[in-house]
Motif scaffolding. Structure first.
Motif, PDB file in Angstrom:
ATOM      1  N   ASN A 104     177.226 -10.204  22.827  1.00  0.00           N
ATOM      2  CA  ASN A 104     178.325  -9.850  21.760  1.00  0.00           C
ATOM      3  C   ASN A 104     178.865  -8.469  21.982  1.00  0.00           C
ATOM      4  N   VAL A 105     179.751  -8.004  21.371  1.00  0.00           N
ATOM      5  CA  VAL A 105     180.371  -6.509  21.457  1.00  0.00           C
ATOM      6  C   VAL A 105     180.080  -5.830  20.163  1.00  0.00           C
ATOM      7  N   GLN A 106     178.811  -5.378  20.039  1.00  0.00           N
ATOM      8  CA  GLN A 106     178.555  -4.468  18.893  1.00  0.00           C
ATOM      9  C   GLN A 106     177.792  -3.264  19.346  1.00  0.00           C
ATOM     10  N   GLN A 107     178.058  -2.348  18.308  1.00  0.00           N
ATOM     11  CA  GLN A 107     177.461  -1.081  18.681  1.00  0.00           C
ATOM     12  C   GLN A 107     175.927  -1.087  19.228  1.00  0.00           C
ATOM     13  N   ASN A 108     175.119  -1.734  18.571  1.00  0.00           N
ATOM     14  CA  ASN A 108     173.970  -1.849  19.006  1.00  0.00           C
ATOM     15  C   ASN A 108     173.580  -2.677  20.083  1.00  0.00           C
ATOM     16  N   THR A 109     174.599  -3.496  20.684  1.00  0.00           N
ATOM     17  CA  THR A 109     174.398  -3.919  21.850  1.00  0.00           C
ATOM     18  C   THR A 109     174.919  -2.910  23.117  1.00  0.00           C
ATOM     19  N   ILE A 110     176.100  -2.346  22.912  1.00  0.00           N
ATOM     20  CA  ILE A 110     176.356  -1.456  23.866  1.00  0.00           C
ATOM     21  C   ILE A 110     175.961  -0.048  23.985  1.00  0.00           C
ATOM     22  N   GLY A 111     175.401   0.578  22.819  1.00  0.00           N
ATOM     23  CA  GLY A 111     174.639   1.665  22.741  1.00  0.00           C
ATOM     24  C   GLY A 111     173.555   1.829  24.006  1.00  0.00           C
ATOM     25  N   PRO A 112     172.369   1.007  23.888  1.00  0.00           N
ATOM     26  CA  PRO A 112     171.530   1.148  24.594  1.00  0.00           C
ATOM     27  C   PRO A 112     171.986   1.165  26.365  1.00  0.00           C
ATOM     28  N   LEU A 113     172.701   0.273  26.572  1.00  0.00           N
ATOM     29  CA  LEU A 113     173.382   0.148  27.798  1.00  0.00           C
ATOM     30  C   LEU A 113     174.232   1.500  28.225  1.00  0.00           C
ATOM     31  N   ILE A 114     174.801   2.133  27.172  1.00  0.00           N
ATOM     32  CA  ILE A 114     175.800   3.272  27.790  1.00  0.00           C
ATOM     33  C   ILE A 114     174.716   4.521  27.916  1.00  0.00           C
ATOM     34  N   LYS A 115     173.541   4.465  26.925  1.00  0.00           N
ATOM     35  CA  LYS A 115     172.509   5.477  27.229  1.00  0.00           C
ATOM     36  C   LYS A 115     171.769   5.408  28.348  1.00  0.00           C
ATOM     37  N   ARG A 116     171.612   4.226  28.983  1.00  0.00           N
ATOM     38  CA  ARG A 116     170.853   3.979  30.159  1.00  0.00           C
ATOM     39  C   ARG A 116     171.573   4.076  31.421  1.00  0.00           C
ATOM     40  N   THR A 117     172.767   4.264  31.181  1.00  0.00           N
ATOM     41  CA  THR A 117     173.992   4.113  32.457  1.00  0.00           C
ATOM     42  C   THR A 117     174.673   5.486  32.467  1.00  0.00           C
ATOM     43  N   ILE A 118     175.112   6.022  31.591  1.00  0.00           N
ATOM     44  CA  ILE A 118     175.952   7.435  31.650  1.00  0.00           C
ATOM     45  C   ILE A 118     175.232   8.707  31.339  1.00  0.00           C
ATOM     46  N   ALA A 119     175.064   9.474  32.194  1.00  0.00           N
ATOM     47  CA  ALA A 119     174.473  10.737  31.993  1.00  0.00           C
ATOM     48  C   ALA A 119     175.006  11.321  30.789  1.00  0.00           C
ATOM     49  N   LYS A 120     174.055  11.841  30.028  1.00  0.00           N
ATOM     50  CA  LYS A 120     174.057  12.661  28.731  1.00  0.00           C
ATOM     51  C   LYS A 120     175.257  13.754  29.043  1.00  0.00           C
ATOM     52  N   GLY A 121     176.116  13.969  28.104  1.00  0.00           N
ATOM     53  CA  GLY A 121     177.280  15.105  28.293  1.00  0.00           C
ATOM     54  C   GLY A 121     178.559  14.646  29.000  1.00  0.00           C
ATOM     55  N   THR A 122     178.455  13.438  29.583  1.00  0.00           N
ATOM     56  CA  THR A 122     179.566  13.005  30.368  1.00  0.00           C
ATOM     57  C   THR A 122     180.989  12.770  29.738  1.00  0.00           C
ATOM     58  N   VAL A 123     182.125  12.947  29.738  1.00  0.00           N
ATOM     59  CA  VAL A 123     183.303  12.796  29.039  1.00  0.00           C
ATOM     60  C   VAL A 123     183.539  11.168  29.146  1.00  0.00           C
ATOM     61  N   VAL A 124     183.527  10.689  27.991  1.00  0.00           N
ATOM     62  CA  VAL A 124     183.815   9.037  27.795  1.00  0.00           C
ATOM     63  C   VAL A 124     185.229   8.950  27.586  1.00  0.00           C
ATOM     64  N   TYR A 125     185.938   8.029  27.970  1.00  0.00           N
ATOM     65  CA  TYR A 125     187.199   7.450  27.693  1.00  0.00           C
ATOM     66  C   TYR A 125     187.315   6.241  27.153  1.00  0.00           C
ATOM     67  N   THR A 126     187.749   5.700  26.118  1.00  0.00           N
ATOM     68  CA  THR A 126     187.936   4.511  25.673  1.00  0.00           C
ATOM     69  C   THR A 126     189.201   4.221  24.761  1.00  0.00           C
ATOM     70  N   ASP A 127     189.445   3.050  24.410  1.00  0.00           N
ATOM     71  CA  ASP A 127     190.563   3.005  23.214  1.00  0.00           C
ATOM     72  C   ASP A 127     189.978   2.933  22.115  1.00  0.00           C
ATOM     73  N   GLU A 128     190.682   2.719  20.957  1.00  0.00           N
ATOM     74  CA  GLU A 128     189.893   3.151  19.693  1.00  0.00           C
ATOM     75  C   GLU A 128     188.961   2.047  18.938  1.00  0.00           C
ATOM     76  N   TYR A 129     188.826   1.123  19.571  1.00  0.00           N
ATOM     77  CA  TYR A 129     188.106  -0.013  18.990  1.00  0.00           C
ATOM     78  C   TYR A 129     186.781   0.501  18.575  1.00  0.00           C
ATOM     79  N   ASP A 130     186.458   0.261  17.115  1.00  0.00           N
ATOM     80  CA  ASP A 130     185.349   0.975  16.444  1.00  0.00           C
ATOM     81  C   ASP A 130     183.781   0.761  17.088  1.00  0.00           C
ATOM     82  N   ILE A 131     183.663   0.039  18.093  1.00  0.00           N
ATOM     83  CA  ILE A 131     182.429  -0.243  18.544  1.00  0.00           C
ATOM     84  C   ILE A 131     182.068   1.236  19.393  1.00  0.00           C
ATOM     85  N   TYR A 132     183.059   2.065  19.709  1.00  0.00           N
ATOM     86  CA  TYR A 132     182.983   3.391  20.192  1.00  0.00           C
ATOM     87  C   TYR A 132     182.777   4.281  19.590  1.00  0.00           C
ATOM     88  N   GLY A 133     182.647   4.087  18.338  1.00  0.00           N
ATOM     89  CA  GLY A 133     182.763   5.194  17.196  1.00  0.00           C
ATOM     90  C   GLY A 133     181.621   6.197  17.218  1.00  0.00           C
TER      91      GLY A 133
END
Ligand SMILES: [Zn+2]
Length: 321
Positions: free
Chosen positions: A197-226
């Motif tokens: 599914n596409v939910q904050q608690n699904t994508i959160g751990p993935l993002i934290k494990r893959t993207i180095a802290k402090g990296t600038v992240v671009y998304t659209d305005e979908y609320d899962i990226y809030g």
């Protein structure tokens, strides 16, 4: 480079050359024991059924092994050259049916081989860490439950849709439109994952494990990226619904705020998946894994084959011991 020279396609129809290639890629500095890494090994003749397959014994730990021990190519009945050619065709993105036809295999065997190779690639592909500027986005791929007709029937198969991107947030595994989450560094590597599914608690751990802290992240305005800012990432959003695809934030004529890179990647993925009509959800992660690897090594043809063989002759931790 010895490996590149040996990777002539004609060599691949010669089993002896295939084994030479594997040895050169697996042990560029000379044969070492896969159990204890010692270089002190003795040759112990050849395999009875595969005369080109060299056997060895380690003089330190006394364990025996051969050219293929611990690699994806070990323990199969097909000659090594058939595996290599299969891999070459996979790099050219032929379907299982086309590979079966080219290699004179029945479709079950071809499917088993490509599945094993894809699994080997997914198990071994290097862990990617993204930094710099990263775009995140999701797409939805039509993928049913192949080989589970009762499950499909139970759910009622909806009409096949050709669009990769469907209605936002509606794609789920159950609806045969599994969401694919993508993170892509601009002019860099990509990581794609099938999600339940596409939910904050699904994508959160993935993002934290893959993207180095402090990296600038671009998304659209979908609320899962809030919560990206809260997770430690400077966050820029582009608003698609306002017709705003790229915004020049600092007024220097360059439009920094966009997710065009990942959107371009989705259309490459769509083309890549097209020959593989009806990939099941069970197999889709394997197809995604191969495409992610192909994209990230940035090699095609023979060079891609070289990179794939190099990856697959690496023993996985559970096979090495
Ligand atoms: Zn040893």
């Amino acid at each position: 480079m010895v490996c590149a020279r040996m990777l002539n396609i004609l060599n691949l129809i010669d089993d002896a050359r295939c084994f030479e290639t594997v040895r050169a890629m697996r042990w560029p500095q000379g044969v070492t024991c896969p159990h204890c890494q010692s270089p002190q090994v003795t040759k112990q003749g050849h395999d009875e059924s595969q005369p080109e397959r060299q056997k060895y014994e380690c003089t330190v730990c006394r364990k025996r092994f051969d050219d293929l021990t611990g690699t994806i190519f070990a323990g199969h009945h097909q000659p090594l050259r058939v595996w290599m050619l299969c891999l070459y065709f996979m790099g050219l993105n032929l379907s299982n049916e086309q590979i079966a036809h080219e290699l004179d295999l029945n479709s079950d065997d071809a499917q088993k081989m490509t599945t094993q190779l894809r699994e080997g690639i997914v198990e071994r592909k290097p862990k990617v860490v993204l930094s710099g500027e990263v775009e995140c986005d999701e797409a939805y791929v039509v993928a049913g439950h192949k080989g589970k007709p009762e499950e499909v029937k139970k759910k009622g198969r909806p009409g096949r849709r050709r669009r990769l991107k469907g209605k936002r947030g509606r794609g789920t595994l159950e609806k045969e439109k599994p969401p694919i989450f993508g993170m892509m560094q601009r002019s860099g590597e990509v990581v794609i994952t099938m999600l339940p599914n596409v939910q904050q608690n699904t994508i959160g751990p993935l993002i934290k494990r893959t993207i180095a802290k402090g990296t600038v992240v671009y998304t659209d305005e979908y609320d899962i990226y809030g919560r990206l800012t809260e997770w430690g990432y400077p966050h820029h959003t582009v608003c698609h619904s306002a017709g705003e695809f790229a915004r020049d934030e600092d007024g220097d004529g360059f439009c920094e705020v966009h997710v065009n890179t990942i959107e371009g990647f989705w259309s490459l993925l769509r083309s890549w998946l097209r020959p593989h009509r009806g990939v099941s959800q069970e197999k889709l992660p394997l197809y995604l894994g191969l495409f992610e690897f192909v994209h990230n090594v940035r090699k095609r043809g023979k060079a891609l084959l070289g990179a794939l063989i190099e990856l697959l002759v690496t023993p996985t931790p559970q096979n090495a011991g």
